[in-house]
Design an enzyme around this catalytic site. Sequence first.
Site, PDB file in Angstrom:
ATOM      1  N   ASN B 381       0.826  -1.200   0.000  1.00 53.71           N
ATOM      2  CA  ASN B 381       0.000   0.000   0.000  1.00 53.71           C
ATOM      3  C   ASN B 381       0.866   1.258   0.000  1.00 53.71           C
ATOM      4  O   ASN B 381       0.993   1.932  -1.027  1.00 53.71           O
ATOM      5  CB  ASN B 381      -0.944  -0.035   1.212  1.00 53.71           C
ATOM      6  CG  ASN B 381      -2.014   1.039   1.125  1.00 53.71           C
ATOM      7  OD1 ASN B 381      -1.874   1.999   0.379  1.00 53.71           O
ATOM      8  ND2 ASN B 381      -3.072   0.877   1.882  1.00 53.71           N
ATOM      9  N   ASP B 382       1.492   1.537   1.135  1.00 51.14           N
ATOM     10  CA  ASP B 382       2.250   2.786   1.238  1.00 51.14           C
ATOM     11  C   ASP B 382       3.405   2.851   0.236  1.00 51.14           C
ATOM     12  O   ASP B 382       3.722   3.926  -0.272  1.00 51.14           O
ATOM     13  CB  ASP B 382       2.788   2.947   2.664  1.00 51.14           C
ATOM     14  CG  ASP B 382       1.649   3.092   3.671  1.00 51.14           C
ATOM     15  OD1 ASP B 382       0.596   3.620   3.276  1.00 51.14           O
ATOM     16  OD2 ASP B 382       1.806   2.675   4.820  1.00 51.14           O
ATOM     17  N   VAL B 383       4.022   1.695  -0.091  1.00 56.85           N
ATOM     18  CA  VAL B 383       5.186   1.718  -0.977  1.00 56.85           C
ATOM     19  C   VAL B 383       4.804   1.942  -2.441  1.00 56.85           C
ATOM     20  O   VAL B 383       5.680   2.089  -3.299  1.00 56.85           O
ATOM     21  CB  VAL B 383       6.028   0.425  -0.864  1.00 56.85           C
ATOM     22  CG1 VAL B 383       6.589   0.278   0.541  1.00 56.85           C
ATOM     23  CG2 VAL B 383       5.240  -0.802  -1.256  1.00 56.85           C
TER      24      VAL B 383
END
Lengths: 95, 454
Positions: B381-383
């Site tokens: 997600n964040d990456v």
Amino acid sequence: MELIAVYLAFILVLSIFLGFELISKVPATLHTPLMSGTNAISGITLVGALAAAGAGEAQEGLATALGVAAVAFATVNVVGGYLVTDRMLGMFRKR
Amino acid sequence: MSDIYINLAYIASAALFVFGLKMLSSPATARRGNLLSSIGMLIAIVATLTAQGIVSYQWIAVGALAGGVIGALAARLVAMTSMPEMVALFNGSGGAASLLVGWAALSAATNPTAFTAAVAFLSILIGGVTASGSIVAWAKLAEVVPSRAVVFPGQRVVNGLILAAIVVGGTLFATQPATDAPLFYALLGLALLLGVMAVIPIGGADMPVVISLLNSYSGLAACAAGFAIDNNILIVAGSLVGAAGIILTNIMCKAMNRSLANVLFSGFGAVQAATKVEGEVKPINVEDASIILEAASSVTFVPGYGMAVAQAQHVVRELGDLLEAHGTEVTYAIHPVAGRMPGHMNVLLAEANVSYDKLVEMEDINPRMPNVDVAVVIGANDVVNPAARDDATSPIHGMPIINVDHARTVFVLKRSMASGFAGVDNPLFFGQNTRMLFGDAKASISGVVAQFKD
């Protein structure tokens, strides 16, 4: 005594530089085996633990007990670290 | 053997450690490198056992047998998804060993000098912080305790006071070293407390940094123990480990665009998201997804921790093989902080039998991304959050990401619309070229595989 300390510090400084050179060449793919492999190497404290655990009657019982516990912990690292690293690296195959 | 021969043996050990690490620079030679390193360890141990000071072996055998059995079982039984927990525990046992060696050296020494007392104390302090900190890190990784950051008012003041007490007490101890005095036990307790306090404010997503840092501490603790017992091989090996941990810590911090101080003290995860993202989400089903994949000429899988949780790595590889047999170019793009420890995803994919030359690093895949037909995001997600690149108000702004939004089509495999560990909304999910494949990642991929086989 002081001279030995300086000589050991000399080794420390050179090994840190060597460590940086070596480790910066390890590719990101192998970072997990690198960590478990260095776990194994940090088990080198076993060498110190052996002297503490095996001194026999020359020292008091507490030092021996501490040494035996240290041998156990360090051996976990040496045996477990090398074996799990080997297991992991065996999975890295090129097809 | 006399000390001369033992030290000559140590030179051979050091050389083998260095060679072993050098061979870790390629997956083709790494396994032999590990073997060389273990031979170096064996030489050091055997040489030490012949020292004149060692007269009784039965207790050594007891300790070594206990440790050997535990280590061997752990190494054989651990699942690859649980490697972060295992490494955390190994860091801890390394720290504990250094603590005990420092303590034993002090209690055996008659009239130690201030220098010996100081370095032995350092070995106990760093070892203690590593041991207790690693146990907390393990508990967070294994979700024995909640993995979120634990922050409370006045935390820094409390930690500052603990640190000050250790410095003052340690100085006092170096001048009057007595391991049976209350001061020593107080310092021991403070060292262990400091380790706990250092790790609790760090959230689950920052675990790769913590494990790397504790790895480094375990090496530094071995170094300090080496000074305490005048042993050069402890210093050489310890500093190699220390350097490895520091480099990995640095890489992890860079991959999150945060300073080490920020990771250690800020209690990320508690931060609120700045911008709310609005838009339309376009779901896709397994049938349509497999049709698009069949038409693609290049596909990149982007795994995250969610792939490990869903145990989806084997079906991902199966899909990858099917696509390759179909003539599609398949790669696996791996962000440095994907997963819970450095290189975690690579090990999982290697376990699933993915050839290591298909594992591509972030810097190498990003320039090729516009030519990728389908990027399949699995539990990451964040990456892959474009807000990190485009939205200056985002809490993760500046973090380097894998630019999956530059691919022609993006599939995001996700259970629901919940945000990632950083608690930040992800505009990728609302992108024009994004299709959401909701559900368990393993079930979704298996579904696509089944479609393909029909």
